[in-house]
Every structure is written in structure tokens, then in C-alpha cells.
Design an enzyme around this catalytic site. Structure first.
Site, mmCIF file in Angstrom:
data_model
loop_
_atom_site.group_PDB
_atom_site.id
_atom_site.type_symbol
_atom_site.label_atom_id
_atom_site.label_comp_id
_atom_site.label_asym_id
_atom_site.label_seq_id
_atom_site.Cartn_x
_atom_site.Cartn_y
_atom_site.Cartn_z
ATOM 1 N N GLN A 19 -2.084 2.352 9.982
ATOM 2 C CA GLN A 19 -0.786 2.403 9.290
ATOM 3 C C GLN A 19 0.260 3.156 10.106
ATOM 4 O O GLN A 19 1.449 2.883 10.001
ATOM 5 C CB GLN A 19 -0.931 3.077 7.921
ATOM 6 C CG GLN A 19 -1.666 2.248 6.884
ATOM 7 C CD GLN A 19 -3.128 2.598 6.823
ATOM 8 O OE1 GLN A 19 -3.739 2.954 7.833
ATOM 9 N NE2 GLN A 19 -3.721 2.499 5.653
ATOM 10 N N ASN B 177 -5.257 12.607 0.751
ATOM 11 C CA ASN B 177 -4.404 11.708 1.534
ATOM 12 C C ASN B 177 -5.290 10.927 2.503
ATOM 13 O O ASN B 177 -6.508 11.106 2.539
ATOM 14 C CB ASN B 177 -3.326 12.517 2.272
ATOM 15 C CG ASN B 177 -2.239 11.621 2.856
ATOM 16 O OD1 ASN B 177 -1.709 10.756 2.165
ATOM 17 N ND2 ASN B 177 -1.915 11.795 4.118
ATOM 18 N N LYS B 178 -4.677 10.074 3.278
ATOM 19 C CA LYS B 178 -5.397 9.192 4.200
ATOM 20 C C LYS B 178 -6.430 9.944 5.032
ATOM 21 O O LYS B 178 -6.160 11.053 5.500
ATOM 22 C CB LYS B 178 -4.356 8.503 5.089
ATOM 23 C CG LYS B 178 -4.895 7.550 6.119
ATOM 24 C CD LYS B 178 -5.788 6.473 5.554
ATOM 25 C CE LYS B 178 -5.136 5.649 4.453
ATOM 26 N NZ LYS B 178 -6.108 4.807 3.716
ATOM 27 N N ARG C 289 0.877 -1.167 0.000
ATOM 28 C CA ARG C 289 0.000 0.000 0.000
ATOM 29 C C ARG C 289 0.917 1.221 0.000
ATOM 30 O O ARG C 289 2.139 1.104 0.028
ATOM 31 C CB ARG C 289 -1.025 -0.005 1.154
ATOM 32 C CG ARG C 289 -0.680 -0.732 2.416
ATOM 33 C CD ARG C 289 0.421 -0.090 3.180
ATOM 34 N NE ARG C 289 0.171 1.325 3.408
ATOM 35 C CZ ARG C 289 1.098 2.204 3.699
ATOM 36 N NH1 ARG C 289 2.372 1.842 3.783
ATOM 37 N NH2 ARG C 289 0.811 3.470 3.894
ATOM 38 N N GLY C 290 0.282 2.411 -0.019
ATOM 39 C CA GLY C 290 1.078 3.638 -0.191
ATOM 40 C C GLY C 290 1.152 3.915 -1.682
ATOM 41 O O GLY C 290 1.469 3.009 -2.478
ATOM 42 N N ALA C 291 0.865 5.175 -2.051
ATOM 43 C CA ALA C 291 0.699 5.491 -3.472
ATOM 44 C C ALA C 291 1.875 5.041 -4.355
ATOM 45 O O ALA C 291 1.671 4.367 -5.376
ATOM 46 C CB ALA C 291 0.427 6.984 -3.623
ATOM 47 N N ASP D 2 -1.810 10.926 -1.790
ATOM 48 C CA ASP D 2 -2.205 9.903 -2.769
ATOM 49 C C ASP D 2 -2.537 10.521 -4.118
ATOM 50 O O ASP D 2 -2.510 9.851 -5.140
ATOM 51 C CB ASP D 2 -3.396 9.102 -2.245
ATOM 52 C CG ASP D 2 -2.946 8.238 -1.082
ATOM 53 O OD1 ASP D 2 -2.911 8.738 0.053
ATOM 54 O OD2 ASP D 2 -2.566 7.079 -1.330
ATOM 55 N N ARG E 169 -7.447 -0.118 -6.673
ATOM 56 C CA ARG E 169 -7.615 0.991 -5.708
ATOM 57 C C ARG E 169 -7.784 2.289 -6.515
ATOM 58 O O ARG E 169 -6.905 2.641 -7.300
ATOM 59 C CB ARG E 169 -6.427 1.068 -4.742
ATOM 60 C CG ARG E 169 -6.316 -0.178 -3.865
ATOM 61 C CD ARG E 169 -5.461 0.044 -2.647
ATOM 62 N NE ARG E 169 -6.076 0.961 -1.697
ATOM 63 C CZ ARG E 169 -5.409 1.480 -0.661
ATOM 64 N NH1 ARG E 169 -4.130 1.185 -0.475
ATOM 65 N NH2 ARG E 169 -6.022 2.298 0.170
HETATM 66 O O1 MRU Z 1 -4.432 3.310 2.197
HETATM 67 P P1 MRU Z 1 -2.939 3.478 2.112
HETATM 68 O O2 MRU Z 1 -2.209 2.873 3.262
HETATM 69 O O3 MRU Z 1 -2.406 3.038 0.777
HETATM 70 O O4 MRU Z 1 -2.760 5.050 2.200
HETATM 71 C C1 MRU Z 1 -1.466 5.593 2.197
HETATM 72 C C2 MRU Z 1 -1.438 7.032 2.389
HETATM 73 O O5 MRU Z 1 -2.456 7.688 2.510
HETATM 74 C C3 MRU Z 1 -0.102 7.674 2.321
HETATM 75 O O6 MRU Z 1 -0.062 8.793 3.150
HETATM 76 C C4 MRU Z 1 0.141 8.104 0.878
HETATM 77 O O7 MRU Z 1 -0.015 7.037 0.002
HETATM 78 C C5 MRU Z 1 1.463 8.675 0.712
HETATM 79 S S1 MRU Z 1 2.636 7.414 0.574
HETATM 80 C C6 MRU Z 1 4.156 7.943 0.299
#
Ligand code: MRU
Length: 374
Positions: free
Chosen positions: A202, A253-254, A53-55, A243, A90
Site C-alpha cells: 500500500q 494498524n498495518k 481499503r483503509g479503515a 485501524d 474484514r
Molecule cells: O489493509 P488496509 O490497506 O485496509 O490497511 C490500512 C491501514 O492499515 C491504514 O493504515 C489504516 O486503515 C488507517 S487508514 C486512514
């Protein structure tokens, strides 16, 4: 980054040259396990179940997913099918679509017998580019932290972060955490307030684990603590990841990021967003109106997973039987609440002009509706 002295990335090509290894992030922080991806379905499942996960890492995994798909069938139809399947995993992080576009460009014009090699080569290059990009984000963000440290006469700089925008969210280094690692390695005293980041935690599970392995002082806090800390002068700056960032600088973002930005604004705490350029989506402007917000399974909110006293990993239900649950995974912070964007090309304003000037080659790709019609 290092785990117990051993250098790791979050994704790598195995020695067989045909399978891909990932760190299974659903097992952290209690177990460190890797998983082998051999097929398109493996890659799509790893993204949708959030083993990765993470963009940026979602993008890198999708790129390898295309390469794995082409091993079985290198036709145009198979390429399109792979991109469709992966794009559906996603919807919010734009790096996924960016990586799929890159794979299409790298493969589409190749003869079929060269497509697999071309796909693996482009996927590997996307990973390398991510590492270098994040290293630069670390350099630029370091300047901000250093300035705060100097202003405080060398006293500890307290930084609040949300979710995990560390190396686990990327191929290496991270985005929001890259400047923190750089500052810590330079001997600047930093301390990180880590939002737990419900529902999937996370922050508590991944950011705390990363920072702990790197020796960075940190404290995990319940999600709603940030405002209180800011009111009491206990946060010098906020750095989060993204994201998707729109052409006008809105930041998706999250979930929970927006509330931190509001609290930071009210308390005059600088609020920075660290992002690699593939996270910018120049085809959208108004983040609130135009970015699709992923809604995930209710079980992520209704349940919590953790380690029991005797070391077993268990999941328990924390809401009453039958209570409806909503699970919005992301929110949008309007550009006006963002102090600056930390990119691989420097720290810039969160606005249309700065983004277009800094990334002119990307800004040219705008939706038709934004173009002047003569
Ligand atoms: O749902 P996730 O864990 O994929 O969400 C991740 C985030 O929101 C991060 O802050 C974002 O992807 C930046 S990652 C460098």
C-alpha cells in the site's frame, strides 16, 4: 484531492442516485479505474478484495452497501442480513462496525417506504463527516510539523509513514497524510519516507502515487529501512494511521507498524498516530488480547504484482513451490510507544483518561465488564 487537475473522492453516489462509484485501488498505481457498486454483494466484494481499503473508507463503503441492499428489500431481516454480510468482510478495522451501527440507528425506526432514502442520506453524511474530520486532523497535525520545521530553522522535515493512511484510505484528505498535505500546501518543506508495506504494498503503490500527484517530495523504502534511517537522524517524526485504537490507547494498524514504533522509541523519534474518532473502540482495552487480527490469503505474500517493461500487469510467484506462508494483516502497538494521537479534536495522549475526556460521548459506551457493579 486532485488527480491530474480533476477533484476526486474515493467513493461517490452516481447521478442515477442508486449506484455508487469507487476508485479500484487494486489497479493503482498503474491504472486509474473506477467500479460501479449496485448491490450488497458488490459492496462486500469491493471491501474483501480491497478494491476499497483503509479503515474510514471501509466504513463508508459498508454504509453505502447497506443502502444498496435495502433497495431490493427494506425489511428488518434484509437490514440485519446486510450488516452481517458486511461485518464479515474484514474483522480488524472498527470503522466498519461503527458505520454499520450508524446505519442501523438511521434506518431501523423508519417506516419501510422511507428506509432507502434514509440509508442513502446517512451513508452520504458519513462520507461528509469523514472529509471534515480528516480536514481537522490535518489542521491539528500541521501544528506538530510546523514546530519541527521551526526547530530545524526551516530545513526539510522528514516524516516516515507506513501503509496508506492518505486520502485513498478515507473519503478525502487522509489521516496520517492530511497534516503532510497541509504542511506542504503551506510551504513547509517536507519529505516523506514511504514504507513499501508488504505484502500488498500500500505504501509503494498507493501512498507514493498520492504524494506524487500532490507534488509532495517522497522516497519509497523497503519495509525494514526505517530503523536504519532513524539511527542516522534521517527521520524527524513518524505519523501512521490506525485501524482500531483501544480505550487505553493501544493502536492496531498495518503489520509492521509495531516494529517502526519500537525503532522510533529506541531512537527518540516522536511516533504519532492520526485517527478519526470512529476508529476508537471503547469496548476493548488491551489491544493485544482483544483485537482480532485479520489473516489474509497466503497468495498476497507468495506473489507480487507489477508492471512489466512493456507495460503489462503481471503477477509472479516469489517463494518456492510448496513453502508455507502466513499473512497477518495487522499488529498492535502498545500505547506506551505512542507519542500522541492526532484526532479531529486535537493532539492527545494515548491513554485512557485523555481518550475518555476528549470523546466523552463515545467513552460512555463501555463493555459491561468494565462498569462498576454496585
Ligand atoms: O489493509 P488496509 O490497506 O485496509 O490497511 C490500512 C491501514 O492499515 C491504514 O493504515 C489504516 O486503515 C488507517 S487508514 C486512514
Amino acid at each position: 484531492m486532485n488527480i491530474d487537475g480533476k477533484p476526486y473522492r474515493t467513493i461517490w453516489l452516481n447521478r442515477d442516485g442508486t449506484s455508487v462509484e469507487i476508485i479500484d485501488q487494486t489497479k493503482l498505481p498503474h491504472r486509474f479505474e473506477t467500479v460501479t457498486l449496485r448491490t450488497l454483494d458488490d459492496a462486500a466484494r469491493a471491501i474483501s478484495t480491497m478494491q476499497v481499503r483503509g479503515a474510514p473508507l471501509i466504513g463508508a463503503t459498508a454504509a453505502y452497501g447497506v443502502a444498496l441492499a435495502l433497495r431490493g428489500d427494506a425489511s428488518d431481516e434484509a437490514l440485519d442480513h446486510a450488516c452481517e454480510v458486511l461485518a464479515a468482510t474484514r474483522p480488524t478495522a472498527i470503522n466498519l462496525r461503527w458505520a454499520l451501527d450508524e446505519m442501523q440507528k438511521a434506518v431501523r425506526n423508519q417506516p419501510r417506504d422511507k428506509r432507502v432514502a434514509a440509508a442513502f442520506a446517512r451513508a452520504a453524511a458519513i462520507c461528509e463527516e469523514d472529509v471534515e474530520t480528516n480536514r481537522r486532523i490535518g489542521e491539528h497535525g500541521l501544528g506538530i510539523i510546523r514546530a519541527h520545521a521551526e526547530k530545524k530553522g526551516g530545513a526539510t522535515v522528514n516524516i516516515l509513514t507506513h501503509c496508506n493512511a492518505g486520502w485513498l484510505a478515507c473519503v478525502d484528505w487522509g489521516t496520517a497524510l492530511a497534516p503532510i498535505y497541509r504542511a506542504h500546501d503551506e510551504g513547509i518543506k517536507v519529505h516523506v519516507w514511504v514504507d513499501e508495506t508488504r505484502p500488498r504494498n500500500q505504501g509503494a503503490s498507493l501512498t507514493a502515487w498520492e504524494l506524487g500527484h500532490h507534488g509532495v517530495p517522497h522516497t519509497v523504502i523497503a519495509d525494514n529501512t526505517g530503523g536504519h534511517l532513524m539511527q542516522h537522524g534521517l527521520v524527524d517524526l513518524v505519523i501512521v494511521g490506525a485501524d482500531r485504537v483501544t480505550a487505553q490507547g493501544d493502536v492496531c494498524n498495518k503489520i509492521g507498524t509495531y516494529l517502526k514504533a519500537l525503532a522510533a522509541h529506541d531512537n527518540k523519534v516522536p511516533f504519532y498516530v492520526a485517527l478519526p474518532s470512529p476508529t476508537i473502540d471503547f469496548t476493548v482495552s488491551d489491544g493485544l488480547a482483544e483485537i482480532p487480527i485479520e489473516q489474509r490469503a497466503p497468495g498476497e505474500v507468495a506473489n507480487m504484482t507489477g508492471k512489466t517493461r512493456d507495460g503489462r500487469i503481471e503477477t509472479v510467484q516469489i517463494v518456492p513451490d510448496g513453502s508455507p506462508v502466513a499473512n497477518y494483516a495487522f499488529d498492535v502497538t502498545p500505547a506506551r510507544l505512542v507519542t500522541g494521537l492526532i484526532t479531529e479534536r486535537g493532539v492527545i495522549a494515548a491513554d485512557r483518561a485523555a481518550l475518555a475526556q476528549t470523546f466523552p460521548e463515545r467513552a460512555e459506551v463501555r463493555p459491561k465488564s468494565n462498569r462498576k457493579v454496585s
